[in-house]
Design a protein around this motif. Structure first.
Motif, PDB file in Angstrom:
ATOM      1  N   GLU A  57      22.954  15.219   0.420  1.00 48.48           N
ATOM      2  CA  GLU A  57      23.969  14.824   1.398  1.00 48.48           C
ATOM      3  C   GLU A  57      24.439  16.033   2.199  1.00 48.48           C
ATOM      4  O   GLU A  57      24.581  15.979   3.429  1.00 48.48           O
ATOM      5  CB  GLU A  57      25.142  14.157   0.681  1.00 48.48           C
ATOM      6  N   ALA A  58      24.678  17.153   1.499  1.00 41.19           N
ATOM      7  CA  ALA A  58      25.072  18.390   2.183  1.00 41.19           C
ATOM      8  C   ALA A  58      23.932  18.898   3.074  1.00 41.19           C
ATOM      9  O   ALA A  58      24.168  19.391   4.186  1.00 41.19           O
ATOM     10  CB  ALA A  58      25.459  19.446   1.153  1.00 41.19           C
ATOM     11  N   TRP A  59      22.706  18.754   2.606  1.00 38.09           N
ATOM     12  CA  TRP A  59      21.543  19.189   3.387  1.00 38.09           C
ATOM     13  C   TRP A  59      21.422  18.401   4.689  1.00 38.09           C
ATOM     14  O   TRP A  59      21.156  18.959   5.746  1.00 38.09           O
ATOM     15  CB  TRP A  59      20.298  19.016   2.541  1.00 38.09           C
ATOM     16  N   ARG A  60      21.646  17.102   4.607  1.00 43.67           N
ATOM     17  CA  ARG A  60      21.577  16.261   5.809  1.00 43.67           C
ATOM     18  C   ARG A  60      22.671  16.613   6.819  1.00 43.67           C
ATOM     19  O   ARG A  60      22.488  16.455   8.025  1.00 43.67           O
ATOM     20  CB  ARG A  60      21.666  14.788   5.428  1.00 43.67           C
ATOM     21  N   GLN A  61      23.790  17.109   6.309  1.00 41.34           N
ATOM     22  CA  GLN A  61      24.884  17.508   7.181  1.00 41.34           C
ATOM     23  C   GLN A  61      24.727  18.926   7.708  1.00 41.34           C
ATOM     24  O   GLN A  61      25.558  19.408   8.475  1.00 41.34           O
ATOM     25  CB  GLN A  61      26.217  17.375   6.436  1.00 41.34           C
ATOM     26  N   GLY A  62      23.671  19.602   7.284  1.00 39.66           N
ATOM     27  CA  GLY A  62      23.384  20.956   7.749  1.00 39.66           C
ATOM     28  C   GLY A  62      24.073  22.053   6.959  1.00 39.66           C
ATOM     29  O   GLY A  62      23.985  23.225   7.320  1.00 39.66           O
ATOM     30  N   ASP A  63      24.748  21.706   5.886  1.00 37.43           N
ATOM     31  CA  ASP A  63      25.439  22.697   5.056  1.00 37.43           C
ATOM     32  C   ASP A  63      24.489  23.157   3.949  1.00 37.43           C
ATOM     33  O   ASP A  63      24.549  22.698   2.813  1.00 37.43           O
ATOM     34  CB  ASP A  63      26.711  22.083   4.462  1.00 37.43           C
ATOM     35  N   LEU A  80      13.015  21.846  -8.350  1.00 42.64           N
ATOM     36  CA  LEU A  80      12.036  21.570  -7.299  1.00 42.64           C
ATOM     37  C   LEU A  80      12.718  21.392  -5.948  1.00 42.64           C
ATOM     38  O   LEU A  80      12.220  21.848  -4.914  1.00 42.64           O
ATOM     39  CB  LEU A  80      11.247  20.311  -7.665  1.00 42.64           C
ATOM     40  N   LEU A  81      13.860  20.733  -5.971  1.00 44.10           N
ATOM     41  CA  LEU A  81      14.612  20.516  -4.735  1.00 44.10           C
ATOM     42  C   LEU A  81      15.106  21.840  -4.167  1.00 44.10           C
ATOM     43  O   LEU A  81      15.017  22.076  -2.956  1.00 44.10           O
ATOM     44  CB  LEU A  81      15.798  19.585  -5.027  1.00 44.10           C
ATOM     45  N   GLY A  82      15.619  22.709  -5.019  1.00 41.90           N
ATOM     46  CA  GLY A  82      16.091  24.012  -4.562  1.00 41.90           C
ATOM     47  C   GLY A  82      14.982  24.839  -3.947  1.00 41.90           C
ATOM     48  O   GLY A  82      15.164  25.471  -2.897  1.00 41.90           O
ATOM     49  N   PHE A  83      13.814  24.843  -4.598  1.00 36.40           N
ATOM     50  CA  PHE A  83      12.681  25.580  -4.039  1.00 36.40           C
ATOM     51  C   PHE A  83      12.286  25.025  -2.669  1.00 36.40           C
ATOM     52  O   PHE A  83      12.023  25.776  -1.726  1.00 36.40           O
ATOM     53  CB  PHE A  83      11.484  25.517  -4.976  1.00 36.40           C
ATOM     54  N   SER A  84      12.251  23.710  -2.555  1.00 32.01           N
ATOM     55  CA  SER A  84      11.863  23.075  -1.285  1.00 32.01           C
ATOM     56  C   SER A  84      12.827  23.441  -0.174  1.00 32.01           C
ATOM     57  O   SER A  84      12.411  23.723   0.967  1.00 32.01           O
ATOM     58  CB  SER A  84      11.820  21.553  -1.453  1.00 32.01           C
ATOM     59  N   MET A  85      14.112  23.445  -0.473  1.00 31.71           N
ATOM     60  CA  MET A  85      15.107  23.790   0.551  1.00 31.71           C
ATOM     61  C   MET A  85      14.970  25.238   1.002  1.00 31.71           C
ATOM     62  O   MET A  85      15.002  25.533   2.194  1.00 31.71           O
ATOM     63  CB  MET A  85      16.514  23.534   0.004  1.00 31.71           C
ATOM     64  N   ARG A  86      14.808  26.136   0.023  1.00 31.69           N
ATOM     65  CA  ARG A  86      14.668  27.555   0.385  1.00 31.69           C
ATOM     66  C   ARG A  86      13.393  27.798   1.189  1.00 31.69           C
ATOM     67  O   ARG A  86      13.400  28.555   2.170  1.00 31.69           O
ATOM     68  CB  ARG A  86      14.669  28.416  -0.877  1.00 31.69           C
ATOM     69  N   ALA A  87      12.310  27.166   0.752  1.00 32.79           N
ATOM     70  CA  ALA A  87      11.040  27.327   1.474  1.00 32.79           C
ATOM     71  C   ALA A  87      11.145  26.748   2.874  1.00 32.79           C
ATOM     72  O   ALA A  87      10.631  27.328   3.843  1.00 32.79           O
ATOM     73  CB  ALA A  87       9.915  26.642   0.701  1.00 32.79           C
ATOM     74  N   GLN A 203      12.930  13.734   1.020  1.00 36.20           N
ATOM     75  CA  GLN A 203      14.146  13.691   1.846  1.00 36.20           C
ATOM     76  C   GLN A 203      14.466  15.044   2.461  1.00 36.20           C
ATOM     77  O   GLN A 203      15.070  15.111   3.546  1.00 36.20           O
ATOM     78  CB  GLN A 203      15.325  13.209   0.997  1.00 36.20           C
ATOM     79  N   VAL A 204      14.076  16.127   1.798  1.00 38.51           N
ATOM     80  CA  VAL A 204      14.300  17.455   2.372  1.00 38.51           C
ATOM     81  C   VAL A 204      13.515  17.598   3.670  1.00 38.51           C
ATOM     82  O   VAL A 204      14.015  18.144   4.667  1.00 38.51           O
ATOM     83  CB  VAL A 204      13.883  18.557   1.373  1.00 38.51           C
ATOM     84  N   PHE A 205      12.301  17.087   3.691  1.00 37.26           N
ATOM     85  CA  PHE A 205      11.428  17.265   4.847  1.00 37.26           C
ATOM     86  C   PHE A 205      11.632  16.202   5.920  1.00 37.26           C
ATOM     87  O   PHE A 205      11.229  16.398   7.064  1.00 37.26           O
ATOM     88  CB  PHE A 205       9.963  17.260   4.395  1.00 37.26           C
ATOM     89  N   THR A 206      12.217  15.082   5.571  1.00 37.11           N
ATOM     90  CA  THR A 206      12.404  14.015   6.557  1.00 37.11           C
ATOM     91  C   THR A 206      13.850  13.904   7.017  1.00 37.11           C
ATOM     92  O   THR A 206      14.201  12.977   7.743  1.00 37.11           O
ATOM     93  CB  THR A 206      11.971  12.654   5.965  1.00 37.11           C
ATOM     94  N   SER A 207      14.673  14.849   6.597  1.00 40.23           N
ATOM     95  CA  SER A 207      16.073  14.834   7.005  1.00 40.23           C
ATOM     96  C   SER A 207      16.193  15.039   8.503  1.00 40.23           C
ATOM     97  O   SER A 207      15.364  15.686   9.143  1.00 40.23           O
ATOM     98  CB  SER A 207      16.836  15.942   6.267  1.00 40.23           C
ATOM     99  N   LYS A 208      17.269  14.492   9.081  1.00 44.92           N
ATOM    100  CA  LYS A 208      17.513  14.633  10.519  1.00 44.92           C
ATOM    101  C   LYS A 208      17.750  16.082  10.920  1.00 44.92           C
ATOM    102  O   LYS A 208      17.611  16.439  12.087  1.00 44.92           O
ATOM    103  CB  LYS A 208      18.726  13.786  10.932  1.00 44.92           C
ATOM    104  N   SER A 209      18.107  16.907   9.944  1.00 41.48           N
ATOM    105  CA  SER A 209      18.360  18.311  10.254  1.00 41.48           C
ATOM    106  C   SER A 209      17.076  19.112  10.419  1.00 41.48           C
ATOM    107  O   SER A 209      17.096  20.263  10.818  1.00 41.48           O
ATOM    108  CB  SER A 209      19.205  18.957   9.151  1.00 41.48           C
ATOM    109  N   VAL A 210      15.923  18.475  10.099  1.00 45.88           N
ATOM    110  CA  VAL A 210      14.642  19.167  10.215  1.00 45.88           C
ATOM    111  C   VAL A 210      14.235  19.253  11.677  1.00 45.88           C
ATOM    112  O   VAL A 210      14.455  18.324  12.449  1.00 45.88           O
ATOM    113  CB  VAL A 210      13.545  18.416   9.419  1.00 45.88           C
ATOM    114  N   LYS A 211      13.612  20.315  12.045  1.00 44.20           N
ATOM    115  CA  LYS A 211      13.160  20.492  13.421  1.00 44.20           C
ATOM    116  C   LYS A 211      12.086  19.474  13.773  1.00 44.20           C
ATOM    117  O   LYS A 211      11.369  18.987  12.923  1.00 44.20           O
ATOM    118  CB  LYS A 211      12.630  21.907  13.628  1.00 44.20           C
ATOM    119  N   ALA A 212      11.986  19.190  15.048  1.00 49.09           N
ATOM    120  CA  ALA A 212      11.068  18.141  15.498  1.00 49.09           C
ATOM    121  C   ALA A 212       9.633  18.407  15.097  1.00 49.09           C
ATOM    122  O   ALA A 212       8.906  17.499  14.699  1.00 49.09           O
ATOM    123  CB  ALA A 212      11.154  18.012  17.013  1.00 49.09           C
TER     124      ALA A 212
END
Length: 227
Positions: A57-63, A80-87, A203-212
């Motif tokens: 939820e925080a990731w989707r909000q850009g935090d 796994l989620l933490g690694f994906s976010m950092r990468a 969800q990390v990769f398909t979040s709206k905060s991801v670049k186009a």
């Protein structure tokens, strides 16, 4: 332990013979493995996605700082989620490389969760077969005694030999049935963890905060294939 109970157990093992001894050893090994797996899953809280959902939820909000801080990376899904976010934050260019590394890490974690499943499967398969072997050997002995008695066959001797022979089959089934049930339950538990890993990482990769560019690269593609 009461002396009468001890004596009954000793007599039971003597009647069953070496096959029952082997089956009892199988049951102890299976029980040890199951308790170990219960402890492992309980300690890791491997299926928990509570902190992962807060982080997403925080990731989707850009935090991103809060997203990483919320995770308990001792848990396999959170790690796994933490690694994906950092990468993802480090590089939006190499999405395929990130995906491959995430998949490799996921498979390693799932392999650790599946540790000792193979011995359980072997015990579940061999136990009824060993029980059947003990019954066949016992029946052979019973009919040899019947043959040796000739026309003076005592039905009680024959029936006693038969129930002793059938005892090993009963013990084999008694060991195999709970082991098969627990093995299937543990396998299903790992499958659920794999599904949750796939869902949260995607969800990390398909979040709206991801670049186009990254959104287009991963559109319609599972980030993780670990089921």
């Amino acid at each position: 332990m009461n002396e009468s109970v001890k004596q009954a157990i000793i007599e039971f093992l003597q009647v069953g013979g070496p096959v029952v001894w082997i089956l009892m050893a199988f049951s102890m090994v299976a029980l040890t493995i199951v308790l170990l797996k219960f402890w492992q899953f309980s300690l890791l809280r491997a299926e928990s996605v509570k902190t992962a959902n807060i982080s997403l939820e925080a990731w989707r909000q850009g935090d991103t700082e809060k997203a990483l801080k919320c995770l308990n990376e001792k848990r396999p899904i959170d790690a796994l989620l933490g690694f994906s976010m950092r990468a993802k934050m480090a590089s939006d260019e190499n999405v395929e490389l990130i995906r491959e590394e995430v998949e490799r890490r996921a498979m390693k974690q799932l392999s650790q969760l599946r540790a000792y499943f193979r011995p359980l499967e072997i015990i579940a398969t061999l136990s009824p077969l060993l029980g059947l072997l003990g019954t066949v050997l016992g029946m052979i002995v019973a009919f040899q005694q019947m043959e040796g008695a000739g026309s003076q066959v005592d039905p009680s001797v024959l029936s006693g030999g038969i129930w002793q022979a059938l005892l090993t089959t009963a013990v084999g089934l008694a060991v195999a049935i709970p082991v098969v049930t627990l093995h299937s339950w543990l396998e299903r538990k790992v499958e659920r963890i794999a599904d949750k890993m796939n869902d949260t990482v995607t969800q990390v990769f398909t979040s709206k905060s991801v670049k186009a560019s990254v959104s287009q690269s991963t559109d319609g593609v599972d980030v993780l294939h670990v089921a």
